[in-house]
Design an enzyme around this catalytic site. Structure first.
Site: not given
Ligand SMILES: [Fe+2]
Lengths: 88, 405
Positions: A20-21
């Site tokens: 994820k970011c």
């Protein structure tokens, strides 16, 4: 951003599925600084937010160019694929 | 998922200089009073332009997308340091809380006190603040405010029976709230089929067995005329419900949608409350064009406001709207409610005496219509069932249901 990427020579591939970011971008950056100018990195992500992030990053960074982005599906998941070239 | 917050009337600001992360309720409390922290938003430019964190006391805000911290950490940190001298604490926010966590850590490494907003804008968008509007032995009224979106829903309780008007996306929170108050859900009411946010009415009905009510005119999609595919009960003008010691009267108030209704709630002490949905707001009123028929529906809005609202709603009734555009519309207690007699004077959107100038005004003040509003309406009448991520994206940003200021 859609364009014909079929003739493109990909130098390295980076699989960041499940990350994820900000990790897709962090990893892509670590990778591209090890590559030669002119080389192309293909990044495979499952993070939808990475589409806008790679666009913004390419604008902000002076050593990369975003050549193209595409979407595909694998195992019922959408993949967001980014092609980045080191230009400096 | 953040829990329903308790009212934050006398909150004490947490010690931000020591925190490495804060939750949305803490942020909400910080925004309720004068503050001196710096808000650092590390999202992309277009996300930042679309919506940002606001409150009664919006902090100074700095926008630096997170990839600037990857590209040239020293320079990006220096930009923050220039705005945050002398240990001024920084709260970092991004879309989902990942990139902001990364940036907050970098800032702390450089000696700047920085806390990550956990869950980012997604979690902030899902934060509900609950405040009591009225608490009497015979009945209670609660405002449930989805602060990031300016969406307001209302809960009425009397003698152990509860009604929810315009329930927002996370129905579970209402059920937990009612369980705490030992109240049983009896009525689920939507003022209209919403275009800007996802209603949880039909879902709550399925989970609890309480009936879900909607006006049948709104159970047809206004763009393609496809009828609803969900279980609901039909509302009709003049219909009445009893809830403990409260009576609820349905008043058909078309214009924002053709099937919009208001719920006029009358209490045993003589107080009255009118849930107006997207009819009247504290400032302005609901736009007539979200069904694609602005020119035809604008005159209907006029008839509703200056006909029905003038004649059928008592002047002392508290108007409880479905939206606000700015936290400045709240009263000192953080409540979006005002008596109708004061609204005529103080709501500048209501200073009209003839229909044509009203319609002209409305049609020249229609804001941009987010394209996803068409799809949200499909979701709300059971024609579409998005997954959580898609639903989050559909609901992104503040509501745009009122006219342009
Ligand atoms: Fe609305």
């Amino acid at each position: 951003m859609s364009m014909d990427l079929s003739g493109l020579t990909v130098t390295r591939e980076l699989d960041v599925r499940g990350l994820k970011c900000p990790m897709p971008l962090v990893k892509a950056r670590q990778e591209i600084v090890q590559m030669a100018v002119g080389d192309v990195l293909k990044v495979i992500s499952t993070d939808r937010g990475s589409v806008k992030d790679f666009q913004g990053w390419a604008k902000a960074a002076n050593n990369v160019e975003l050549i193209g982005q595409s979407e595909s599906t694998a195992d019922g998941k959408t993949l967001y694929i980014h092609f980045v070239r080191r230009i400096r | 998922m953040s829990p329903i917050a308790s009212p934050a009337m006398t909150s004490v600001a947490p010690n931000l200089t020591k925190a490495t992360e804060i939750d949305t309720e803490t942020l909400y409390n910080l925004l309720q009073q004068p503050n001196d922290f710096l808000l650092l938003d590390v999202r992309n430019e277009d996300e930042f332009q679309l919506w940002r964190i606001e409150g009664p006391h919006t902090p100074a805000t700095l926008h630096i997308p997170y990839f600037f911290f990857l590209e040239d950490e020293a320079e990006a940190v220096a930009r923050v340091a220039a705005q945050a001298p002398a240990g001024r604490p920084v709260v970092v926010v991004c879309a989902k809380g990942g990139a902001s966590d990364y940036v907050a850590e970098r800032l702390r490494e450089h000696g700047i006190p920085a806390a990550n907003l956990m869950g980012g804008m997604v979690e902030w968008g899902d934060f509900y603040a609950v405040r009591p509007a009225v608490e009497r032995p015979a009945y209670q009224v609660y405002q449930v405010d989805r602060v990031a979106r300016g969406c307001v829903s209302w809960v009425f309780i009397s003698r152990g029976e509860a009604a929810i008007v315009d329930p927002l996306r996370y129905g579970r929170r209402y059920l937990d709230f009612l369980a705490d108050r030992q109240a049983q859900l009896k009525l689920i009411l939507d003022t209209h089929a919403h275009a800007d946010h996802i209603s949880t009415g039909a879902e709550l009905a399925q989970a609890t067995g309480a009936p879900y009510y909607l006006h049948p005119y709104d159970a047809i999609h206004p763009f393609d005329m496809v009828p609803a595919q969900m279980a609901y009960h039909m509302l009709a003008d003049g219909q009445r419900f009893t809830l403990g010691e409260l009576t609820i009267e349905v008043i058909h108030t078309p214009g924002h949608t053709l099937g919009q209704v208001n719920f006029l709630v009358t209490a045993p002490d003589g107080e009255a409350f009118c849930c107006t949905g997207d009819n009247l707001f504290i400032e302005s009123f609901g736009r007539p064009d979200l069904g694609g028929q602005g020119e035809r529906w604008a005159p209907i809005v006029y008839d509703t406001i200056f006909g029905i609202m003038k004649t059928r709603v008592p002047q002392h009734a508290w108007i409880l709207p479905g939206h606000y555009a700015s936290p400045a519309e709240a009263n000192a207690a953080g409540l979006y409610m005002k008596r109708l007699r004061d609204l005529w004077r103080e709501n500048r959107g209501l200073h009209f005496t003839d229909k044509q100038s009203f319609v002209d005004y409305v049609l020249s003040h229609l804001p941009y219509m987010p394209p996803q509003y068409v799809e949200i309406k499909r979701v709300n009448i059971g024609l579409s069932h998005p997954d959580v991520d898609t639903a989050d994206e559909l609901e992104l940003g503040k509501n745009i249901c009122a006219l342009e200021a």
